[in-house]
Design a protein around this motif. Structure first.
Motif, PDB file in Angstrom:
ATOM      1  N   ILE A  91      17.811   8.662   0.490  1.00 39.15           N
ATOM      2  CA  ILE A  91      16.583   7.957   0.104  1.00 39.15           C
ATOM      3  C   ILE A  91      16.665   6.491   0.520  1.00 39.15           C
ATOM      4  O   ILE A  91      15.715   5.936   1.085  1.00 39.15           O
ATOM      5  CB  ILE A  91      16.358   8.072  -1.421  1.00 39.15           C
ATOM      6  CG1 ILE A  91      15.993   9.509  -1.771  1.00 39.15           C
ATOM      7  CG2 ILE A  91      15.281   7.107  -1.881  1.00 39.15           C
ATOM      8  CD1 ILE A  91      15.979   9.786  -3.259  1.00 39.15           C
TER       9      ILE A  91
ATOM     10  N   GLU B 239       7.859   7.377  -2.935  1.00 39.56           N
ATOM     11  CA  GLU B 239       6.971   8.263  -2.184  1.00 39.56           C
ATOM     12  C   GLU B 239       5.521   8.227  -2.653  1.00 39.56           C
ATOM     13  O   GLU B 239       4.970   9.233  -3.116  1.00 39.56           O
ATOM     14  CB  GLU B 239       7.507   9.703  -2.227  1.00 39.56           C
ATOM     15  CG  GLU B 239       8.882   9.789  -1.598  1.00 39.56           C
ATOM     16  CD  GLU B 239       9.470  11.183  -1.660  1.00 39.56           C
ATOM     17  OE1 GLU B 239       9.008  11.984  -2.497  1.00 39.56           O
ATOM     18  OE2 GLU B 239      10.375  11.465  -0.869  1.00 39.56           O
TER      19      GLU B 239
ATOM     20  N   GLU C 214       1.292   7.657  -2.106  1.00 40.59           N
ATOM     21  CA  GLU C 214       0.342   8.072  -1.070  1.00 40.59           C
ATOM     22  C   GLU C 214      -0.405   6.865  -0.522  1.00 40.59           C
ATOM     23  O   GLU C 214      -0.876   6.862   0.601  1.00 40.59           O
ATOM     24  CB  GLU C 214      -0.685   9.055  -1.667  1.00 40.59           C
ATOM     25  CG  GLU C 214      -0.045  10.298  -2.234  1.00 40.59           C
ATOM     26  CD  GLU C 214      -0.904  10.917  -3.322  1.00 40.59           C
ATOM     27  OE1 GLU C 214      -2.143  10.860  -3.219  1.00 40.59           O
ATOM     28  OE2 GLU C 214      -0.328  11.458  -4.280  1.00 40.59           O
TER      29      GLU C 214
ATOM     30  N   ASP D 271       1.524   7.454   7.703  1.00 39.21           N
ATOM     31  CA  ASP D 271       1.791   8.255   6.501  1.00 39.21           C
ATOM     32  C   ASP D 271       1.052   7.795   5.261  1.00 39.21           C
ATOM     33  O   ASP D 271       0.943   8.545   4.301  1.00 39.21           O
ATOM     34  CB  ASP D 271       3.291   8.228   6.181  1.00 39.21           C
ATOM     35  CG  ASP D 271       4.106   8.787   7.322  1.00 39.21           C
ATOM     36  OD1 ASP D 271       3.818   9.922   7.729  1.00 39.21           O
ATOM     37  OD2 ASP D 271       4.996   8.075   7.825  1.00 39.21           O
ATOM     38  N   TYR D 272       0.607   6.544   5.253  1.00 38.34           N
ATOM     39  CA  TYR D 272       0.071   6.005   4.006  1.00 38.34           C
ATOM     40  C   TYR D 272      -1.326   5.433   4.202  1.00 38.34           C
ATOM     41  O   TYR D 272      -1.657   4.932   5.283  1.00 38.34           O
ATOM     42  CB  TYR D 272       0.971   4.881   3.471  1.00 38.34           C
ATOM     43  CG  TYR D 272       2.394   5.289   3.262  1.00 38.34           C
ATOM     44  CD1 TYR D 272       2.797   5.909   2.082  1.00 38.34           C
ATOM     45  CD2 TYR D 272       3.344   5.074   4.260  1.00 38.34           C
ATOM     46  CE1 TYR D 272       4.109   6.299   1.898  1.00 38.34           C
ATOM     47  CE2 TYR D 272       4.663   5.461   4.078  1.00 38.34           C
ATOM     48  CZ  TYR D 272       5.044   6.078   2.902  1.00 38.34           C
ATOM     49  OH  TYR D 272       6.340   6.460   2.721  1.00 38.34           O
TER      50      TYR D 272
END
Lengths: 289, 270
Positions: free
Chosen positions: B142, B184, B186, B215-216
């Protein structure tokens, strides 16, 4: 061309300046020298009496054989119990006022009361302790009753010191926690309190080291003056250093006055020790934080 | 009234198909101590798209994004009304837990705010630790992924145990971005993330924003119009608590439809 007036001779101004400086220096030196005189005089009286025997003996009718052991142990018990009671309750109260209550009317009311409570004479706390802990809660004249009473006494100061410490933790760090999806409890427990801890502990220890010299509230809740045994738990009857000193001072024989002086030196050393712990703790924790 | 303003927006002119809607805000009002700072905002924000929010100081742009993850209400005396739909669900519905919402919507602040007592590694993991979702066996992966995502990995991989507060300002801000990525989310809300950084650090964060939008969904408040032009697909111009204009960024800066937008971007005020 004549020099303008405000650029001429500064003699008077200079004189005032020097005078004011002297006055301020005097204000520092006067109490300091009085204190030094007091401690010096005390040490002269105490030096003949203070030795290991004095620390290890029980009180006696003969001044030369009397010692301070029960009072010392009693005071150490009081310090421990008072810390154990006042610290968690005081910190929790401060957390409520700073982190939760913030601007509610109730919090404002409590705030004013805490500030006022810090100024209430200690004998009043003693009377409260007598009525509440000794009588109503039936704790009798025990160490626990004494510690509860002293806890009440230091609570306002512990709360105020803790709030001050909590306020030094930047809002941005709380927001960082919330933005990561943490609850208030998680933010307070893992980020805010650990950062505020050095300040909280220092404030609490200083407050308690002051309270440990208090005589009046302990007399009122019924600390004994002639104790020939050591306390065996929180429910035990007890005496404490200031009580023992007070007892010796009130005797007519000169030899007991020397005992009192020696007792005062022991009390001062205990307080010095506590204050040192506070300073060391703060330095340690701050380095880590 | 607010609807009227929305209707002047081009539905999809000249651009390709609009991305799916991530946020749909309807008639959002926000106030501090009874003083209203947002007067009914209606706006839609596209998924995996960068929306820049510009406007002069005090126009409500920071308050607006703080309403998107319910941080606004944390300030004493703050109130919100209206609807904010995230994936069609109103985040102000009483059934929604703001704590869970914030785990989906990350935020980066104006001033870098790493946790001073923690190492670089612990800062990245702070969100997971704080919320008791920490799994030691996954920690290293991570940390690497979040720091790589924030374009910081190569600079700090050999000193993950050093204090986070010892990094430079720009690195600290990327550390804060890594910390937000590690949980993680959104959506990433960025409240003037570069205003405390020098031009080089700013350029790095802007590059980073470009790669993050894969991704975001990103909403970035900025004082700097060049920055808005560089990083965003769409730009919203706020003025005195109202949304004046929302348009594709290149169009807003070249052919603003509202005269107030034009005055602002040409430097007549602000």
């Amino acid at each position: 061309m004549a020099t303008p007036k405000h650029l001429q001779d500064r003699g008077k101004e200079r004189f005032l300046e020097a005078g004011f400086r002297l006055l301020c220096a005097f204000a520092v030196l006067l109490p300091l020298s009085l204190l030094a005189l007091l401690i010096g005089d005390l040490l002269l009286d105490a030096l003949g009496r203070i030795d290991l025997d004095f620390l290890q003996s029980y009180p006696s009718r003969r001044a030369s054989r009397a010692g301070i052991l029960p009072a010392l142990v009693g005071s150490v018990y009081l310090i421990g119990l008072t810390t154990a009671i006042a610290l968690p309750v005081g910190v929790a109260a401060a957390v409520y006022l700073e982190e939760y209550g913030h601007r509610s009317r109730l919090a404002a009311l409590i705030e004013i009361n805490i500030a006022n409570l810090a100024g209430v004479p200690s004998v009043i706390y003693g009377l409260l302790g007598l009525g509440l802990f000794v009588r109503t809660l039936d704790m009798d004249r025990s160490l626990l009753a004494g510690a509860c009473t002293l806890s009440l006494l230091v609570m306002p100061i512990v709360i105020m010191a803790s709030r001050e410490a909590l306020r030094t933790v930047p809002m941005a760090l709380r927001e960082a926690c919330y933005a990561l999806g943490s609850t208030r409890l998680q933010a307070i427990g893992q980020v805010v309190l650990p950062m505020a801890l050095p300040g909280i502990l220092t404030g609490a220890i200083l407050a308690i080291s002051r309270a440990i010299g208090e005589t009046a509230p302990l007399i009122v809740v019924g600390a004994l003056t002639y104790v020939t045994f050591l306390p065996d738990g929180p429910n035990s009857p007890f005496t404490a250093l200031p009580i023992q000193i007070f007892n010796w001072v009130s005797r007519p024989q000169k030899a007991f006055l020397e005992n009192a002086a020696a007792g005062i030196v022991v009390l001062l050393l205990v307080m010095l020790l506590l204050n040192t712990v506070a300073v060391v703790l703060r330095a340690r924790l701050q380095k880590r934080a | 009234m607010a609807r009227e303003r929305l209707s002047i927006q081009p539905p999809a002119e000249s651009q390709g198909p609009r991305p799916a809607t991530k946020y749909k805000v309807e008639d959002l009002h926000a106030s501090f101590d009874g003083h209203e700072v947002l007067h009914g905002i209606d706006i839609e924000l596209g998924e995996r798209e960068v929306t820049a929010v510009i406007g002069p100081s005090g126009c409500g742009k920071s308050t607006f994004i703080r309403c998107l993850n319910r941080m606004h209400e944390l300030v004493a005396g703050a109130k919100v009304s209206g609807k904010v739909l995230l994936d069609g669900e109103d985040i102000y519905d009483p059934a929604v837990d703001p704590v869970l919402l914030r785990r989906r919507v990350g935020m980066v602040f104006q001033k870098p705010n790493p946790f001073p007592a923690m190492s670089i590694r612990d800062n990245v993991l702070a969100g997971l630790r704080l919320t008791h979702r920490f799994d030691a066996s996954r920690a290293e992966a991570i940390v690497e992924r979040a720091l790589s995502g924030a374009a910081l990995w190569d600079e700090v991989k050999d000193r993950l145990g050093d204090p986070g507060a010892g990094l430079s300002g720009g690195q600290q801000q990327r550390l804060c971005i890594a910390r937000a990525l590690a949980v993680e989310p959104e959506v990433l809300l960025m409240d003037e993330p570069c205003s405390a950084l020098d031009p080089i650090a700013t350029a790095r964060v802007e590059d980073l924003i470009h790669s993050l939008k894969e991704d975001y969904t990103i909403v970035i408040v900025t004082h700097n119009m060049q920055q808005a032009a560089r990083v965003s697909e769409r730009t919203a111009f706020f003025l005195m608590g109202d949304l004046v204009e929302l348009a594709p960024t290149d169009r807003l800066f070249t052919q603003p439809r509202d005269s107030r937008t034009e005055d602002y971007i040409t430097g007549k005020f602000g």
